[in-house]
Design a protein around this motif. Structure first.
Motif, short mmCIF file in Angstrom:
data_model
loop_
_atom_site.label_atom_id
_atom_site.label_comp_id
_atom_site.label_asym_id
_atom_site.label_seq_id
_atom_site.Cartn_x
_atom_site.Cartn_y
_atom_site.Cartn_z
N ILE A 126 0.81 -1.22 0.00
CA ILE A 126 0.00 0.00 0.00
C ILE A 126 0.84 1.28 0.00
O ILE A 126 0.55 2.19 -0.78
CB ILE A 126 -1.03 -0.01 1.16
N PRO A 127 1.89 1.42 0.81
CA PRO A 127 2.66 2.67 0.74
C PRO A 127 3.23 2.95 -0.65
O PRO A 127 3.19 4.09 -1.13
CB PRO A 127 3.78 2.46 1.77
N LEU A 128 3.73 1.93 -1.32
CA LEU A 128 4.25 2.10 -2.68
C LEU A 128 3.12 2.44 -3.64
O LEU A 128 3.26 3.36 -4.47
CB LEU A 128 4.97 0.83 -3.14
N LEU A 129 2.01 1.73 -3.55
CA LEU A 129 0.87 2.03 -4.43
C LEU A 129 0.38 3.45 -4.22
O LEU A 129 0.04 4.15 -5.18
CB LEU A 129 -0.26 1.03 -4.19
N THR A 131 -0.66 8.54 -6.43
CA THR A 131 -0.65 9.98 -6.18
C THR A 131 0.18 10.70 -7.24
O THR A 131 -0.23 11.74 -7.77
CB THR A 131 -0.13 10.29 -4.77
N GLU A 132 1.34 10.12 -7.58
CA GLU A 132 2.16 10.72 -8.62
C GLU A 132 1.42 10.72 -9.96
O GLU A 132 1.41 11.73 -10.67
CB GLU A 132 3.48 9.96 -8.78
N PHE A 133 0.78 9.62 -10.30
CA PHE A 133 0.03 9.54 -11.55
C PHE A 133 -1.06 10.60 -11.60
O PHE A 133 -1.22 11.30 -12.60
CB PHE A 133 -0.56 8.14 -11.73
N LEU A 134 -1.82 10.73 -10.52
CA LEU A 134 -2.91 11.71 -10.49
C LEU A 134 -2.38 13.13 -10.56
O LEU A 134 -2.95 13.98 -11.27
CB LEU A 134 -3.77 11.50 -9.25
N ASP A 135 -1.28 13.43 -9.86
CA ASP A 135 -0.68 14.76 -9.93
C ASP A 135 -0.23 15.07 -11.36
O ASP A 135 -0.44 16.17 -11.87
CB ASP A 135 0.51 14.87 -8.99
N ARG A 136 0.38 14.09 -11.99
CA ARG A 136 0.88 14.31 -13.35
C ARG A 136 -0.27 14.45 -14.35
O ARG A 136 -0.18 15.24 -15.29
CB ARG A 136 1.84 13.21 -13.75
N ARG A 164 -12.18 5.03 -10.88
CA ARG A 164 -12.59 4.58 -9.55
C ARG A 164 -11.52 4.84 -8.49
O ARG A 164 -11.75 4.57 -7.32
CB ARG A 164 -12.91 3.09 -9.60
N ARG A 165 -10.34 5.35 -8.92
CA ARG A 165 -9.21 5.58 -8.01
C ARG A 165 -8.90 4.32 -7.22
O ARG A 165 -8.81 4.32 -6.00
CB ARG A 165 -9.46 6.76 -7.09
N MET A 166 -8.74 3.23 -7.99
CA MET A 166 -8.57 1.91 -7.41
C MET A 166 -7.48 1.16 -8.17
O MET A 166 -7.34 1.31 -9.38
CB MET A 166 -9.90 1.15 -7.51
N GLY A 223 -6.40 6.09 -0.44
CA GLY A 223 -6.78 6.56 0.89
C GLY A 223 -7.12 5.44 1.85
O GLY A 223 -7.22 5.68 3.05
N SER A 224 -7.30 4.22 1.34
CA SER A 224 -7.62 3.08 2.21
C SER A 224 -6.36 2.55 2.87
O SER A 224 -5.27 2.63 2.31
CB SER A 224 -8.26 1.94 1.41
N SER A 225 -6.53 1.97 4.03
CA SER A 225 -5.38 1.42 4.75
C SER A 225 -5.24 -0.09 4.55
O SER A 225 -4.27 -0.67 5.03
CB SER A 225 -5.48 1.75 6.25
N GLU A 226 -6.20 -0.70 3.86
CA GLU A 226 -6.14 -2.14 3.60
C GLU A 226 -6.71 -2.45 2.23
O GLU A 226 -7.54 -1.72 1.70
CB GLU A 226 -6.96 -2.91 4.65
N VAL A 227 -6.25 -3.58 1.69
CA VAL A 227 -6.82 -4.07 0.44
C VAL A 227 -8.10 -4.84 0.75
O VAL A 227 -8.32 -5.26 1.88
CB VAL A 227 -5.83 -4.98 -0.33
N VAL A 228 -8.91 -5.00 -0.28
CA VAL A 228 -10.15 -5.75 -0.16
C VAL A 228 -10.07 -6.91 -1.15
O VAL A 228 -9.68 -6.72 -2.30
CB VAL A 228 -11.37 -4.87 -0.50
N SER A 229 -10.45 -8.09 -0.72
CA SER A 229 -10.49 -9.24 -1.62
C SER A 229 -11.53 -8.98 -2.70
O SER A 229 -12.62 -8.50 -2.42
CB SER A 229 -10.85 -10.48 -0.82
#
Length: 131
Positions: free
Chosen positions: A19-22, A27-32, A95-97, A116-122
């Motif tokens: 998650i930190p890397l993602l 965020t970089e992609f959206l900023d760009r 979907r910002r996913m 913005g989520s702190s966990e992944v969802v199956s």
């Protein structure tokens, strides 16, 4: 395209550790992409009805500089997308996913992570919740 036998496979624990890397990559992609939109608007104000830059200076220099910046931003967006693909992930900007492959190396048994989520969802749990 031939699928590799070395496809990346993630369990939920490993996907959560990404998650930190993602977050940084998305965020970089959206900023760009925001910069791309802004640069395109600026260029559109400078070009003539034929879509060409003005022949006069300094407008032509400004337009050329904006086009160079646009090319850089687009290239960086492609690099972020490639980095996500190298991680066996796929970003859905609408979907910002981010989709993350599961144990089979496919998205169908993988995970989803929302900005913005702190966990992944199956994916299976997400599909069940949406049914």
């Amino acid at each position: 395209m031939t699928e590799s036998n070395t496809a990346l496979r993630y369990d939920q624990h490993t996907a959560n550790r990404m998650i930190p890397l993602l977050d940084v990559l998305v965020t970089e992609f959206l900023d760009r992409t925001n910069s791309v939109r802004s640069l395109r608007r600026q260029i559109a104000k400078l070009v003539g009805p034929d879509g060409r830059l003005p022949e006069t200076q300094p407008e032509r220099s400004e337009g050329s500089e904006l086009q160079a910046q646009l090319s850089t931003q687009l290239r960086e967006c492609r690099l972020v997308t490639e980095e996500l693909e190298n991680l066996a992930c796929e970003f859905d900007a609408r979907r910002r996913m981010v989709r993350i492959t599961g144990q089979s190396g496919e998205f169908e048994d993988g995970f989803e992570w929302y900005l913005g989520s702190s966990e992944v969802v199956s994916v299976k749990a997400a599909n069940f919740a949406g049914a």
